[in-house]
Scaffold this motif. Structure first.
Motif, mmCIF file in Angstrom:
data_model
loop_
_atom_site.group_PDB
_atom_site.id
_atom_site.type_symbol
_atom_site.label_atom_id
_atom_site.label_comp_id
_atom_site.label_asym_id
_atom_site.label_seq_id
_atom_site.Cartn_x
_atom_site.Cartn_y
_atom_site.Cartn_z
ATOM 1 N N THR A 41 0.565 -1.098 -0.062
ATOM 2 C CA THR A 41 -0.155 -0.104 -0.203
ATOM 3 C C THR A 41 1.282 1.239 -0.235
ATOM 4 O OG1 THR A 41 -1.878 -1.515 1.031
ATOM 5 C CG2 THR A 41 -2.289 0.988 1.279
ATOM 6 N N ALA A 42 2.549 0.348 0.826
ATOM 7 C CA ALA A 42 2.549 2.383 0.942
ATOM 8 C C ALA A 42 3.561 2.781 -0.594
ATOM 9 C CB ALA A 42 4.397 2.194 2.017
ATOM 10 N N SER A 44 4.366 5.512 -5.750
ATOM 11 C CA SER A 44 4.700 5.505 -6.984
ATOM 12 C C SER A 44 2.967 6.782 -7.721
ATOM 13 C CB SER A 44 4.400 4.264 -7.266
ATOM 14 O OG SER A 44 3.237 2.990 -7.154
ATOM 15 N N LEU A 45 1.472 5.983 -7.233
ATOM 16 C CA LEU A 45 0.725 6.964 -7.477
ATOM 17 C C LEU A 45 1.032 8.543 -8.166
ATOM 18 C CD1 LEU A 45 -2.100 5.015 -6.787
ATOM 19 C CD2 LEU A 45 -1.849 5.230 -9.130
ATOM 20 N N LEU A 97 1.239 10.670 -10.857
ATOM 21 C CA LEU A 97 0.130 11.733 -10.670
ATOM 22 C C LEU A 97 1.064 13.085 -11.275
ATOM 23 C CD1 LEU A 97 -2.490 11.429 -8.242
ATOM 24 C CD2 LEU A 97 -2.964 11.706 -10.678
ATOM 25 N N PHE A 98 2.329 13.719 -10.191
ATOM 26 C CA PHE A 98 2.864 14.557 -10.603
ATOM 27 C C PHE A 98 3.288 15.004 -11.860
ATOM 28 C CE2 PHE A 98 6.931 16.249 -10.887
ATOM 29 C CZ PHE A 98 7.154 18.134 -9.913
ATOM 30 N N HIS A 99 4.023 13.495 -12.162
ATOM 31 C CA HIS A 99 4.208 13.781 -13.641
ATOM 32 C C HIS A 99 3.353 13.976 -14.939
ATOM 33 C CE1 HIS A 99 8.273 12.735 -12.940
ATOM 34 N NE2 HIS A 99 8.250 12.565 -11.845
ATOM 35 N N ALA A 100 2.120 13.252 -14.571
ATOM 36 C CA ALA A 100 1.179 13.407 -15.911
ATOM 37 C C ALA A 100 0.685 15.181 -15.829
ATOM 38 C CB ALA A 100 0.170 13.390 -15.457
ATOM 39 N N ALA A 139 3.615 1.177 -14.370
ATOM 40 C CA ALA A 139 4.771 0.649 -13.243
ATOM 41 C C ALA A 139 4.678 1.441 -12.281
ATOM 42 C CB ALA A 139 6.555 1.689 -13.626
ATOM 43 N N SER A 140 3.687 2.298 -12.419
ATOM 44 C CA SER A 140 3.163 2.764 -10.883
ATOM 45 C C SER A 140 2.202 1.858 -10.915
ATOM 46 C CB SER A 140 2.860 4.329 -11.523
ATOM 47 O OG SER A 140 3.949 4.997 -12.056
ATOM 48 N N CYS A 141 1.499 1.954 -11.453
ATOM 49 C CA CYS A 141 -0.294 1.292 -10.994
ATOM 50 C C CYS A 141 -0.199 -0.307 -11.765
ATOM 51 C CB CYS A 141 -1.182 1.665 -11.910
ATOM 52 S SG CYS A 141 -0.834 3.421 -12.279
ATOM 53 N N SER A 142 0.988 -0.583 -11.461
ATOM 54 C CA SER A 142 1.179 -2.629 -11.462
ATOM 55 C C SER A 142 -0.125 -2.836 -10.561
ATOM 56 C CB SER A 142 2.109 -2.966 -11.405
ATOM 57 O OG SER A 142 2.528 -4.501 -12.232
ATOM 58 N N ARG A 143 -0.442 -4.236 -11.338
ATOM 59 C CA ARG A 143 -1.452 -4.922 -10.000
ATOM 60 C C ARG A 143 -0.880 -5.942 -9.803
ATOM 61 N NH1 ARG A 143 -6.672 -6.710 -12.418
ATOM 62 N NH2 ARG A 143 -7.141 -7.919 -10.535
#
Length: 106
Positions: free
Chosen positions: A43-44, A49-50, A54-57, A78-82
């Motif tokens: 979770t951390a 990573s999210l 969001l910053f880079h987007a 890479a940020s949202c990988s399940r």
């Protein structure tokens, strides 16, 4: 705010320290495979990573359309990988032992 602000050593060290601390928690979760610790570590990592995604987007303006698209194609998965979550759910039962050291019943 400038897209490339002046170098800030203090901020860089704080950010690096937070990243190293997250790495320590992730390594501890892998070493112990204790359910609560693994879920907390994942979770951390997801929150971290999210936030980065969001910053880079929201700061793609200086890039060309092709560069921005490529950047998001690489950073998004890479940020949202399940994958870590799916792998954990499959092995969660195998990682937990009862107090006598036996595997729990399915």
């Amino acid at each position: 705010m400038s897209h490339l602000p002046p170098y800030n050593g203090h901020l860089l060290r704080d950010s690096g320290g937070a990243s190293l601390a997250l790495a320590v928690v992730l390594c501890a979760a892998v070493a112990t495979m204790e359910r609560r610790l693994v879920l907390t570590a994942l979770t951390a990592y997801l929150v971290s990573s999210l936030a980065r995604l969001l910053f880079h987007a929201s700061h793609l303006e200086p890039l060309s359309a092709a560069s921005a698209a490529g950047f998001m194609v690489l950073l998004g998965p890479a940020s949202c990988s399940r994958r870590p979550w799916c792998g954990w759910r499959r092995t969660a039962r195998r990682c937990e032992l009862d107090p006598a050291g036996r595997q729990p019943a399915p």
